[in-house]
Scaffold this motif. Structure first.
Motif, mmCIF file in Angstrom:
data_model
loop_
_atom_site.group_PDB
_atom_site.id
_atom_site.type_symbol
_atom_site.label_atom_id
_atom_site.label_comp_id
_atom_site.label_asym_id
_atom_site.label_seq_id
_atom_site.Cartn_x
_atom_site.Cartn_y
_atom_site.Cartn_z
ATOM 1 N N SER A 114 38.530 -39.832 8.003
ATOM 2 C CA SER A 114 39.138 -41.157 7.869
ATOM 3 C C SER A 114 38.417 -42.178 8.763
ATOM 4 O O SER A 114 37.192 -42.201 8.807
ATOM 5 N N PHE A 115 39.155 -42.989 9.499
ATOM 6 C CA PHE A 115 38.557 -44.021 10.354
ATOM 7 C C PHE A 115 38.034 -43.449 11.674
ATOM 8 O O PHE A 115 37.463 -44.178 12.482
ATOM 9 N N MET A 116 38.231 -42.169 11.888
ATOM 10 C CA MET A 116 37.775 -41.556 13.141
ATOM 11 C C MET A 116 36.276 -41.259 13.083
ATOM 12 O O MET A 116 35.708 -41.156 12.017
ATOM 13 N N ARG A 117 35.678 -41.129 14.272
ATOM 14 C CA ARG A 117 34.216 -40.992 14.339
ATOM 15 C C ARG A 117 33.784 -39.843 15.238
ATOM 16 O O ARG A 117 33.067 -40.062 16.227
ATOM 17 N N PRO A 118 34.194 -38.626 14.937
ATOM 18 C CA PRO A 118 33.769 -37.529 15.817
ATOM 19 C C PRO A 118 32.253 -37.324 15.790
ATOM 20 O O PRO A 118 31.625 -37.450 14.729
ATOM 21 N N SER A 119 31.682 -37.007 16.933
ATOM 22 C CA SER A 119 30.257 -36.648 17.005
ATOM 23 C C SER A 119 30.027 -35.198 16.618
ATOM 24 O O SER A 119 28.904 -34.800 16.336
ATOM 25 N N PHE A 120 31.071 -34.419 16.689
ATOM 26 C CA PHE A 120 31.000 -33.018 16.249
ATOM 27 C C PHE A 120 32.423 -32.525 16.074
ATOM 28 O O PHE A 120 33.371 -33.170 16.542
ATOM 29 N N ALA B 244 28.988 -39.466 14.039
ATOM 30 C CA ALA B 244 29.848 -40.437 14.747
ATOM 31 C C ALA B 244 29.996 -41.726 13.943
ATOM 32 O O ALA B 244 29.966 -42.825 14.493
ATOM 33 N N GLN C 170 32.402 -43.520 10.637
ATOM 34 C CA GLN C 170 33.662 -43.387 9.922
ATOM 35 C C GLN C 170 33.429 -42.764 8.541
ATOM 36 O O GLN C 170 32.328 -42.751 8.037
#
Lengths: 511, 511
Positions: free
Chosen positions: A453-459, A498, A500
């Protein structure tokens, strides 16, 4: 046989039609009727015919099986007609009407999963030929497989013109002086309309069924909105007898089209003249007169209808909250125990109204959220246009960004094992979808679709079990790329950019 | 007077401190006490002193008025000390402690409105000097006027190192083998710590108060988190006598700093060893021992504390929903009837955890939503860093985008007539803020701040009344531009650029 015509072959889930000549004097709509019984070794179906003007009566039937059918047609004006016809296999791309599967999902009658990717063009059929043609061209290049559309014309902001035709004989209120400033003064109760609600204007309905057939060719379900509040002609506040006659006419005329859905209303709760008893009576008329039991629902504005009612096949929802829409699909699945179709998630566009100025990114995000939570998303578009041609109402061309990315979503959805996805419960910082079938099995599933979703995890890190092998693909839902990351086992880590709108598709490797 | 020192002038809301020499044998922390009474024509204040090591005892007092003060200091180890000092006007930029105004807002004691723009750096004071200096430099260039920070060190993902000092005499568990894989095995109950909870390590507290003073110079409130669950040293699960002694020591030591706030806990509900009775007892100790009644709250994880409790001055909230955070400020204002400080709206960043990978745009949007709904936003940042220096915990440098835009928000907020904004009720597709004072007056207000959040209207139409003149400015909250659109009357239309994050500021033109 003079004055009686029909074809002796038809395809499975196609339309068999018989034409009878009869009286055109008096009022054929109220004084005459036609009834048919259709028989094969597999089914017996009874249905009603309808008057189509110029002394022509028609009765239509959709065969659900291949093979020989026999019929008997009776009427108030001529002797009983009997005959037979042969039903050939379905045409390619005709999978039959949409049905419910596994409580929350949909399949065509031939078993093919149906992942609804809807759009809304309320009054595209009421526009000039050229614009209708453009709409069909746009649809043909799209991923849409359902469209919400009204039988009655629409009066609202950006919808001040006259429709190409009216559903009844008569004359409309003079609209020459309507402007954006005063349009609110013109309501369904406006004086100056003069309609004969006992006489349908048959060219209006012939045109509509031509449009339904064009949609059928494109593999698109026609979600017919039977009533709605945005009206200056008085069609939203007819009396009960007129309402009931209208619904019987519409069901007699359109039920045999396999791609028809019934939507009792757009925003039923904005129609104060109709009571809950009215809506339930309308539903009864539809159920009684549609022998094929097409998909049937009713669409809310501020208050959900009770979607637990037995005649409702699926939830047809408009979001009630400015911020949360698709995010509530889990909740509504649980509450109503039916497929959740998010028919209005808001509109991509730039008009002044808050419901009509989402970014393409936000619309696409809502699509993925709905789909990964085991629901079905619906699109609409409201970009300002120099000629006030807005897709949401008029059709035409699409100007936004989200629609270009729906085919990618649909492709991924079609990779789901079984009939559809369900939300994996208890996860809070990602959306995890698993096949609905796997809910019945404890433990590790065979397939996971994670959406960020709108989140931006790098891993992200994963651990399902010690032994299985997992094939991992990273999806960029906005840029529509798929990266195959290979096979993993045990605890593993997947690098992400990272950004969205990313997703990770994980499939157990067999053997 | 031998062994007794104090300065004979102090500024209003500054710290008066008297130093007494006393015994350093035995356990001065538990065996000795110091008590003071401070008198002026305006107030009488009693407070406790504390032991600061090396036979030095201190007692501190914050005068709330200018003019002559007299004191009497008694102790368990020496004769009564009396004296006087003179309180000069407050230093420039010292507006006094923050107080509540109009139920939902905050002002400094001198009446200046306080628009809290917070950030979180949990353990910045526990870092090496160089990093602390960098944090202070970053803060000095920022709009932040509150910072959340822990007295105890933190053990968590990205927080595996040792702090520069410990609050107690003793030795910590050996942490040489802690990794990201096994850090969850090290909890507050970990064996191997050896602390004397009856002996505070005074350099730890001296360092902390130096940091509080540095913040004071920058005009930043120090929101001191007294307890928290992210612990491997056992400070989160001391016994009740140790907890109480700690709270008395902290309040005696820090209450005289005007910029101190008390936060009983970060995520109190993640500390199962503490009961509701414990928290209420802790609150009692703080209220009894802080004669200035500093701002005081407690911060939630999954469950709100009962913010209606009388000792709580304001809500210190973490969002409980992945999607809605600031959007709920209206609701919480109504529920708790206190200022709503959104201390955790999620974190701008790109770490793997869903709470820590918001875009700058989304963080800024949450800031404006909180502010325009009459609440106060709080920032945090969690970008991956090669040395694991994440602002959220360690301070250092900011790497994000949202913080650059907070000064612009603060400037706009300071233009609010009166003490703060309230949300105008019943509007659904924009956020409309009006001055809190105007709630008591029916009808048209003098000032409106409309915020469009993620929506992208191309224009909006307004009508307040027929006669007033309205000055209109269009704000781009992301690009930080202000366009003066001139003066309007009656019904008027404001063109907008169909971008996200726009606002319109409308002010009635007097006379």
């Amino acid at each position: 046989m003079k004055g009686f015509k029909y074809e002796d072959t038809v395809n499975r889930w196609g339309v068999f039609e018989a034409e009878l000549m009869g009286p055109d004097e008096g009022n054929p709509f109220t004084e005459q009727s036609v009834h048919g019984v259709f028989n094969s070794s597999e089914e017996t179906v009874e249905c009603e015919g309808f008057y189509d003007g110029d002394g022509i009566y028609r009765i239509r039937f959709m065969p659900s099986f291949e093979g020989m059918y026999f019929f008997e047609i009776t009427s108030t004006f001529t002797d009983k007609k009997t005959g037979s016809f042969f039903v050939l296999p379905a045409r390619e791309r005709n999978h039959g009407p949409v049905r419910i599967k596994d409580t929350w999902h949909m399949v065509y009658e031939d078993g093919t999963p149906y992942y609804s990717i809807g759009t809304t063009c309320y009054v595209w059929i009421h526009q000039p030929d050229e614009l209708i043609e453009k709409t069909l061209q746009t649809l043909s290049k799209s991923a849409f497989n359902k469209i919400r559309m009204c039988i009655f014309p629409k009066h609202y902001d950006y919808n001040l013109g006259e429709p190409r035709s009216y559903p009844y004989e008569g004359t409309p209120v003079d609209s020459a002086n309507i402007t954006r400033e005063n349009f609110g003064e013109y309501t369904g109760k406006t004086e100056g309309n003069s309609w004969d609600f006992e006489r349908f204007h048959t060219p209006h309905f012939r045109h509509l069924e031509k449009c339904i057939c064009e949609l059928e060719k494109l593999g698109i379900e026609a979600d017919l909105i039977l009533m709605h509040p945005y009206d200056r002609w008085g069609f939203s506040c007819m009396g009960p007898e007129d309402d009931d006659r209208y619904l019987k006419y519409v069901t007699a005329r359109f039920s045999a089209f396999h791609n028809v859905w019934w939507s009792l209303a757009n925003e039923y709760d904005m129609m104060p003249a109709k009571t809950l008893d009215d809506w339930e009576r309308f539903a009864g008329i539809i159920c009684d007169n549609d022998p094929y039991q097409h998909m049937c629902s009713i669409h809310n504005c501020l208050r959900h209808y009770d979607y637990c009612r037995p005649w409702i096949t699926h939830c047809s929802l408009q979001r009630n909250d400015l911020y949360k829409s698709s995010e509530l699909v889990d909740e509504w699945r649980e509450k109503y125990q039916k497929p959740v179709v998010m028919d209005e998630l808001g509109y991509e566009g730039d008009i002044q109204h808050g419901w009509g100025n989402l970014t393409g990114e936000e619309m696409l995000r809502r699509f993925w959220e709905a789909a990964c939570r085991g629901g079905y998303p619906g699109h609409g578009e409201t970009y300002l246009h120099e000629k006030d041609i807005l897709w949401w109402s008029h059709g035409g061309e699409l100007h936004g960004e989200s629609h270009k990315r729906f085919a990618f979503l649909l492709e991924i959805l079609k990779q789901t094992p079984g009939s559809g996805l369900m939300p994996y419960p208890g996860i809070w910082d990602e959306i995890c979808a698993v096949p609905q079938e796997t809910v019945r099995r404890e433990g590790v599933k065979d397939y996971y679709l994670f959406y960020y979703s709108f989140m931006r995890p790098s891993f992200r890190e994963f651990y399902f079990d010690d032994d299985s092998q997992w094939s991992v693909r990273v999806l960029d839902t906005w840029n529509m790329t798929i990266e195959d990351r290979g096979i993993f086992r045990g605890k593993f880590r997947i690098e992400l950019p990272a950004r969205q709108y990313m997703a990770i598709q994980i499939r157990k490797v067999e053997g």
